[in-house]
Write a protein that holds these residues in place. Structure first.
Motif, PDB file in Angstrom:
ATOM      1  N   LEU A 163      42.131  57.669  45.009  1.00 44.87           N
ATOM      2  CA  LEU A 163      43.102  56.908  44.244  1.00 44.87           C
ATOM      3  C   LEU A 163      43.942  58.835  44.032  1.00 44.87           C
ATOM      4  N   LEU A 164      45.124  58.598  44.425  1.00 44.25           N
ATOM      5  CA  LEU A 164      46.809  59.719  44.659  1.00 44.25           C
ATOM      6  C   LEU A 164      47.089  59.785  43.349  1.00 44.25           C
ATOM      7  N   GLY A 165      47.202  59.089  41.965  1.00 42.90           N
ATOM      8  CA  GLY A 165      47.641  59.112  41.612  1.00 42.90           C
ATOM      9  C   GLY A 165      49.084  58.790  41.268  1.00 42.90           C
ATOM     10  N   GLY A 189      41.818  51.802  55.621  1.00 41.07           N
ATOM     11  CA  GLY A 189      42.258  53.329  54.525  1.00 41.07           C
ATOM     12  C   GLY A 189      41.077  53.318  53.705  1.00 41.07           C
ATOM     13  N   ASN A 190      40.952  54.226  52.833  1.00 42.74           N
ATOM     14  CA  ASN A 190      40.594  54.570  50.925  1.00 42.74           C
ATOM     15  C   ASN A 190      41.315  55.244  50.754  1.00 42.74           C
ATOM     16  N   ILE A 191      42.716  55.419  50.568  1.00 42.45           N
ATOM     17  CA  ILE A 191      43.616  55.765  49.965  1.00 42.45           C
ATOM     18  C   ILE A 191      44.865  54.539  48.839  1.00 42.45           C
ATOM     19  N   LEU A 192      44.204  54.584  47.531  1.00 43.48           N
ATOM     20  CA  LEU A 192      44.694  53.964  46.941  1.00 43.48           C
ATOM     21  C   LEU A 192      46.288  54.234  46.247  1.00 43.48           C
ATOM     22  N   GLN A 193      47.278  54.308  46.513  1.00 41.27           N
ATOM     23  CA  GLN A 193      48.531  55.171  46.135  1.00 41.27           C
ATOM     24  C   GLN A 193      48.857  54.802  44.467  1.00 41.27           C
ATOM     25  N   ASN A 194      48.045  54.775  44.189  1.00 40.82           N
ATOM     26  CA  ASN A 194      48.415  54.664  42.344  1.00 40.82           C
ATOM     27  C   ASN A 194      46.677  55.452  41.345  1.00 40.82           C
ATOM     28  N   VAL A 205      54.888  52.893  40.485  1.00 38.58           N
ATOM     29  CA  VAL A 205      53.458  53.028  39.510  1.00 38.58           C
ATOM     30  C   VAL A 205      53.596  53.523  38.361  1.00 38.58           C
ATOM     31  N   LEU A 206      55.233  54.116  38.707  1.00 38.37           N
ATOM     32  CA  LEU A 206      55.524  54.463  37.308  1.00 38.37           C
ATOM     33  C   LEU A 206      55.402  53.280  36.091  1.00 38.37           C
ATOM     34  N   LEU A 207      56.040  52.322  36.525  1.00 39.67           N
ATOM     35  CA  LEU A 207      56.731  50.786  35.724  1.00 39.67           C
ATOM     36  C   LEU A 207      55.458  50.739  35.370  1.00 39.67           C
ATOM     37  N   ALA A 208      55.085  50.345  36.476  1.00 39.59           N
ATOM     38  CA  ALA A 208      53.535  49.604  36.151  1.00 39.59           C
ATOM     39  C   ALA A 208      52.628  49.824  34.831  1.00 39.59           C
ATOM     40  N   ASN A 209      52.672  51.506  35.275  1.00 38.41           N
ATOM     41  CA  ASN A 209      52.074  51.983  33.772  1.00 38.41           C
ATOM     42  C   ASN A 209      52.517  52.253  33.175  1.00 38.41           C
ATOM     43  N   VAL A 210      53.641  52.131  32.747  1.00 37.65           N
ATOM     44  CA  VAL A 210      54.423  51.641  31.331  1.00 37.65           C
ATOM     45  C   VAL A 210      53.879  50.600  31.180  1.00 37.65           C
ATOM     46  N   CYS A 211      53.705  48.807  32.134  1.00 37.12           N
ATOM     47  CA  CYS A 211      53.301  48.613  31.329  1.00 37.12           C
ATOM     48  C   CYS A 211      51.805  48.144  30.150  1.00 37.12           C
ATOM     49  N   ILE A 212      51.255  49.152  31.006  1.00 36.03           N
ATOM     50  CA  ILE A 212      49.902  49.562  29.971  1.00 36.03           C
ATOM     51  C   ILE A 212      50.195  49.916  29.015  1.00 36.03           C
ATOM     52  N   LEU A 213      50.792  51.223  29.167  1.00 35.94           N
ATOM     53  CA  LEU A 213      51.057  52.362  28.123  1.00 35.94           C
ATOM     54  C   LEU A 213      52.025  52.368  26.913  1.00 35.94           C
ATOM     55  N   ALA A 214      52.743  51.296  26.895  1.00 35.15           N
ATOM     56  CA  ALA A 214      53.580  51.009  25.682  1.00 35.15           C
ATOM     57  C   ALA A 214      53.500  49.915  25.446  1.00 35.15           C
ATOM     58  N   PRO A 215      52.462  49.143  25.153  1.00 33.27           N
ATOM     59  CA  PRO A 215      52.275  48.109  24.578  1.00 33.27           C
ATOM     60  C   PRO A 215      51.200  48.505  23.029  1.00 33.27           C
ATOM     61  N   PRO A 216      50.425  49.161  23.652  1.00 36.88           N
ATOM     62  CA  PRO A 216      48.776  50.009  23.198  1.00 36.88           C
ATOM     63  C   PRO A 216      49.719  50.395  22.156  1.00 36.88           C
TER      64      PRO A 216
END
Length: 314
Positions: free
Chosen positions: A16-18, A173-178, A276-287
Motif C-alpha cells: 500500500l502506497l498511501g 504488479g503488487n502495488i496498490l495506490q491507496n 484517494v483523499l475523497l475515498a478516505n473522506v467517505c470513511i473518515l467523516a461519518p464515524p
C-alpha cells in the motif's frame, strides 16, 4: 470469452502506497486521520454506553443509532490503523488474505450503515405517520429482526467477492495506490478478465445502497406529506425537527460517496491523490461526525452526555 495466458507469478503480498504523489506529506496527512479516529472511537463508544445504560433511551430510534455507532467503530478500525501504519512506519506490506479480509469488512460495513439509515428512515415514518401505533409496531423483537436482516444482507452480498478475488491471478504488479484494500482496486491489477467482478460490484451497489436511497426518498416523501397535513405549526415544526439529525447523517454518509463515484467515473483528469483523499473522506467523516450531530441536535442524548461527563466529576 477470451482466455488470457499467464506466464507470470501471482503475487500474494502487496504494498500500500498511501496517498500517491504526496508521500513526503504523509506525516502531516496522518494528523487528521488520527484525530478523526480518536474522535470516532470516543464519540461512538460514549453514544453506545449512554444508550445501553439509560433505560429512557431504550427506544427504536436510539437502538438503531446504537447499531450505527457500532458500525462506525468497525468501519474506522478497519481502515484508519492501516493508513496510520503506512503514514508513520511505511508499513504498507499486506498479504492477499489480509487484504481480502480488510476489503470484506469495509464493504460489508458500508452496506450495513446504509441499511441502518434505511431502518432509521422507517422509524421516523412510523413515528410521524402512525404515532399512536409506534410502540406496538416497532417492538424490540421487530428491531432485533431488522438488525439481523441488515447484517445478513451486508455480509451475504459481499461474501461472494472473496471467491471472485481468490480466482484471480495477480501478475501485473503488487502495488496498490491507496491506504487500504478495495475490491476494484485489487481486481484491476490482475491479469484476468474482471468483467464478472465489475458487474457483481455494480449489482451489489444497485441492490443495496441505491435501493436504500430510493426507499429513504420515498419514506421522506410520505413523511413530508403527513407533516404538512398537521394543522398546528408548532407540531409540524416538532415533527420535522425529529428528522433533522437523521437527514444530516444521511447527507454526510451518501453525499461524499456519490461525489466520489462521479469523480471516479467522469473525473479522469483529476489527480490520483485527489481520488484517494475523497475515498478516505467517505470513511473518515461519518464515524467522526455522526455522534457529534446526534449529540448537538438530540436533546435527550445531549442531556445524558452532559450528565455522564460532568455530574460524576462533582
Amino acid at each position: 470469452m477470451t482466455t488470457i495466458n499467464h506466464t507470470g507469478v501471482s503475487h500474494t503480498v502487496f504494498h500500500l502506497l498511501g496517498i500517491p504523489g504526496l508521500e513526503d506529506q504523509h506525516m502531516w496527512i496522518s494528523i487528521p486521520f488520527f484525530i478523526s479516529y480518536v474522535t470516532a472511537l470516543l464519540g461512538n463508544s460514549l453514544l453506545i454506553f449512554i444508550i445501553l445504560t439509560k433505560r429512557s433511551l431504550h427506544e427504536p430510534m436510539y437502538l438503531f443509532l446504537c447499531m450505527l455507532a457500532g458500525a462506525d467503530i468497525v468501519l474506522s478500525t478497519c481502515t484508519v490503523p492501516q493508513a496510520l501504519a503506512v503514514f508513520w512506519f511505511h508499513a504498507g506490506e499486506i498479504s492477499l488474505d489480509r487484504c481480502i479480509t480488510q476489503l470484506f469488512f469495509i464493504h460489508s460495513t458500508f452496506v450495513s450503515e446504509s441499511g441502518i439509515l434505511l431502518a432509521m428512515a422507517f422509524d421516523r415514518y412510523i413515528a410521524i405517520c402512525y404515532p399512536l401505533r409506534y410502540t406496538t409496531i416497532l417492538t424490540n423483537a421487530l428491531i432485533g429482526k431488522i438488525g439481523v436482516t441488515i447484517f445478513l444482507r451486508s455480509y451475504g452480498t459481499i461474501f461472494p467477492l472473496i471467491f471472485l478475488l481468490k480466482r484471480l491471478t495477480f501478475c501485473k504488479g503488487n502495488i496498490l495506490q491507496n491506504t487500504d484494500c478495495k475490491h476494484i482496486v485489487l481486481a484491476k491489477i490482475s491479469c484476468n478478465d474482471v468483467r464478472v467482478n465489475i458487474w457483481y460490484g455494480f449489482f451489489v451497489l444497485m441492490s443495496t445502497v441505491v435501493l436504500d436511497i430510493v426507499l429513504i426518498f420515498i419514506s421522506y416523501v410520505l413523511i413530508l406529506r403527513a407533516v404538512f397535513h398537521i394543522p398546528s405549526q408548532d407540531a409540524r415544526h416538532k415533527a420535522l425537527n425529529t428528522c433533522g439529525s437523521h437527514v444530516c447523517v444521511m447527507l454526510l454518509f451518501y453525499g461524499p460517496g456519490i461525489f466520489t463515484t462521479l469523480a471516479q467515473r467522469f473525473g479522469h483528469h483529476i489527480s490520483p491523490h485527489i481520488h484517494v483523499l475523497l475515498a478516505n473522506v467517505c470513511i473518515l467523516a461519518p464515524p467522526m461526525l455522526n455522534p457529534i450531530i446526534y449529540g448537538v441536535k438530540t436533546k435527550q442524548i445531549r442531556e445524558q452526555v452532559i450528565h455522564v461527563l460532568f455530574t460524576k466529576q462533582k
